[in-house]
Design a protein around this motif. Sequence first.
Motif, PDB file in Angstrom:
ATOM      1  N   GLY A   1       0.812  -1.211   0.000  1.00 48.34           N
ATOM      2  CA  GLY A   1       0.000   0.000   0.000  1.00 48.34           C
ATOM      3  C   GLY A   1       0.844   1.260   0.000  1.00 48.34           C
ATOM      4  O   GLY A   1       2.078   1.200  -0.088  1.00 48.34           O
TER       5      GLY A   1
ATOM      6  N   ASP B   1      -4.403  10.380   3.143  1.00 46.07           N
ATOM      7  CA  ASP B   1      -4.979   9.320   3.976  1.00 46.07           C
ATOM      8  C   ASP B   1      -5.138   9.758   5.425  1.00 46.07           C
ATOM      9  O   ASP B   1      -5.918   9.157   6.178  1.00 46.07           O
ATOM     10  CB  ASP B   1      -4.101   8.067   3.921  1.00 46.07           C
ATOM     11  CG  ASP B   1      -4.052   7.449   2.532  1.00 46.07           C
ATOM     12  OD1 ASP B   1      -5.122   7.326   1.912  1.00 46.07           O
ATOM     13  OD2 ASP B   1      -2.947   7.108   2.079  1.00 46.07           O
TER      14      ASP B   1
ATOM     15  N   LYS C   1     -10.988   4.928   8.518  1.00 47.02           N
ATOM     16  CA  LYS C   1     -10.004   5.940   8.115  1.00 47.02           C
ATOM     17  C   LYS C   1      -9.822   7.004   9.205  1.00 47.02           C
ATOM     18  O   LYS C   1      -8.721   7.509   9.426  1.00 47.02           O
ATOM     19  CB  LYS C   1     -10.461   6.616   6.820  1.00 47.02           C
ATOM     20  CG  LYS C   1     -10.146   5.843   5.552  1.00 47.02           C
ATOM     21  CD  LYS C   1      -8.748   6.156   5.048  1.00 47.02           C
ATOM     22  CE  LYS C   1      -8.519   5.593   3.656  1.00 47.02           C
ATOM     23  NZ  LYS C   1      -7.142   5.881   3.170  1.00 47.02           N
TER      24      LYS C   1
ATOM     25  N   THR D   1      -3.784   3.491   1.428  1.00 47.75           N
ATOM     26  CA  THR D   1      -4.367   3.213   0.121  1.00 47.75           C
ATOM     27  C   THR D   1      -3.778   1.907  -0.392  1.00 47.75           C
ATOM     28  O   THR D   1      -2.558   1.750  -0.454  1.00 47.75           O
ATOM     29  CB  THR D   1      -4.063   4.348  -0.866  1.00 47.75           C
ATOM     30  OG1 THR D   1      -4.637   5.562  -0.371  1.00 47.75           O
ATOM     31  CG2 THR D   1      -4.629   4.048  -2.244  1.00 47.75           C
ATOM     32  N   THR D   2      -4.641   0.950  -0.737  1.00 44.16           N
ATOM     33  CA  THR D   2      -4.147  -0.360  -1.168  1.00 44.16           C
ATOM     34  C   THR D   2      -4.102  -0.503  -2.689  1.00 44.16           C
ATOM     35  O   THR D   2      -3.358  -1.334  -3.210  1.00 44.16           O
ATOM     36  CB  THR D   2      -5.024  -1.479  -0.589  1.00 44.16           C
ATOM     37  OG1 THR D   2      -6.389  -1.246  -0.950  1.00 44.16           O
ATOM     38  CG2 THR D   2      -4.918  -1.503   0.933  1.00 44.16           C
ATOM     39  N   ASN D   3      -4.865   0.294  -3.405  1.00 44.70           N
ATOM     40  CA  ASN D   3      -4.859   0.243  -4.871  1.00 44.70           C
ATOM     41  C   ASN D   3      -3.783   1.191  -5.377  1.00 44.70           C
ATOM     42  O   ASN D   3      -4.058   2.340  -5.755  1.00 44.70           O
ATOM     43  CB  ASN D   3      -6.234   0.627  -5.418  1.00 44.70           C
ATOM     44  CG  ASN D   3      -6.318   0.444  -6.926  1.00 44.70           C
ATOM     45  OD1 ASN D   3      -5.528  -0.296  -7.513  1.00 44.70           O
ATOM     46  ND2 ASN D   3      -7.250   1.138  -7.558  1.00 44.70           N
ATOM     47  N   VAL D   4      -2.541   0.726  -5.374  1.00 47.07           N
ATOM     48  CA  VAL D   4      -1.390   1.590  -5.652  1.00 47.07           C
ATOM     49  C   VAL D   4      -0.999   1.518  -7.130  1.00 47.07           C
ATOM     50  O   VAL D   4      -0.872   0.429  -7.698  1.00 47.07           O
ATOM     51  CB  VAL D   4      -0.185   1.180  -4.778  1.00 47.07           C
ATOM     52  CG1 VAL D   4       0.992   2.131  -5.025  1.00 47.07           C
ATOM     53  CG2 VAL D   4      -0.579   1.177  -3.308  1.00 47.07           C
TER      54      VAL D   4
END
Length: 229
Positions: A46, A52, A85, A96-99
């Motif tokens: 991530g 964030d 969050k 954020t995991t969708n990098v």
Amino acid sequence: MRAINVMATAVVLARPDLTVRDAAKMLVDYHISGMPVVDTEGKLVGMITEGDLLHRTEIGTELKRRTRWLEFVASTRELASEYVKEHSRLVGDVMTTNVVTATEDTPLAEIAELMERHGIKRVPVLKDGNVTGMVSRADLVRALASVGPDVRGSITPDDSAIRDAILAALSGNRWALLPQNVVVSKGIVHLWGAITSEEERQAICVTARNVPGVKEVESHLEYPSIPLY
């Protein structure tokens, strides 16, 4: 040019079990706005960025209660995600995991397009799932400022060899530049970064000039700016 020619290799990394407070302190201490998060094997899982950490209950910046209509149409998944969050103390929960990532061979044109399309400021560079560098908007601007007006293609192998030789010659010196601050285009070396004395500037320039194949050295070295309060 490709990612490997301009990327920063000294990348600050975080772990999923790091606390949000410690992550915020790292961002401040290292003067960065985001950092990759890796697992125990060094694999990217991530990114944790200022965005964030924008809405946090500790400082009273959590999202205000939605209007009843918006609360009704929002899914429980969205509401639960917002709560995590704002309240979780662990980086793994808020990152954020969708990098968006690149490889060392990714052309800079593709990286610039990724940044624009996804509205991001930096792209981690991976090799076999491990982070080997980071390309930021500043790195792209630095590369642009280092090329001549007639340069349209990628860097030549000779330029890569010259850059590697300069970095090797600088290595081990306390006044050495970071790799991303040395850019070579058609035999012309561009040096970027902060110095603390004219002696440092001279030593860096002399090191570059002594490398075979260097046609010219252009120094963009400057003293660090002092923030005004």
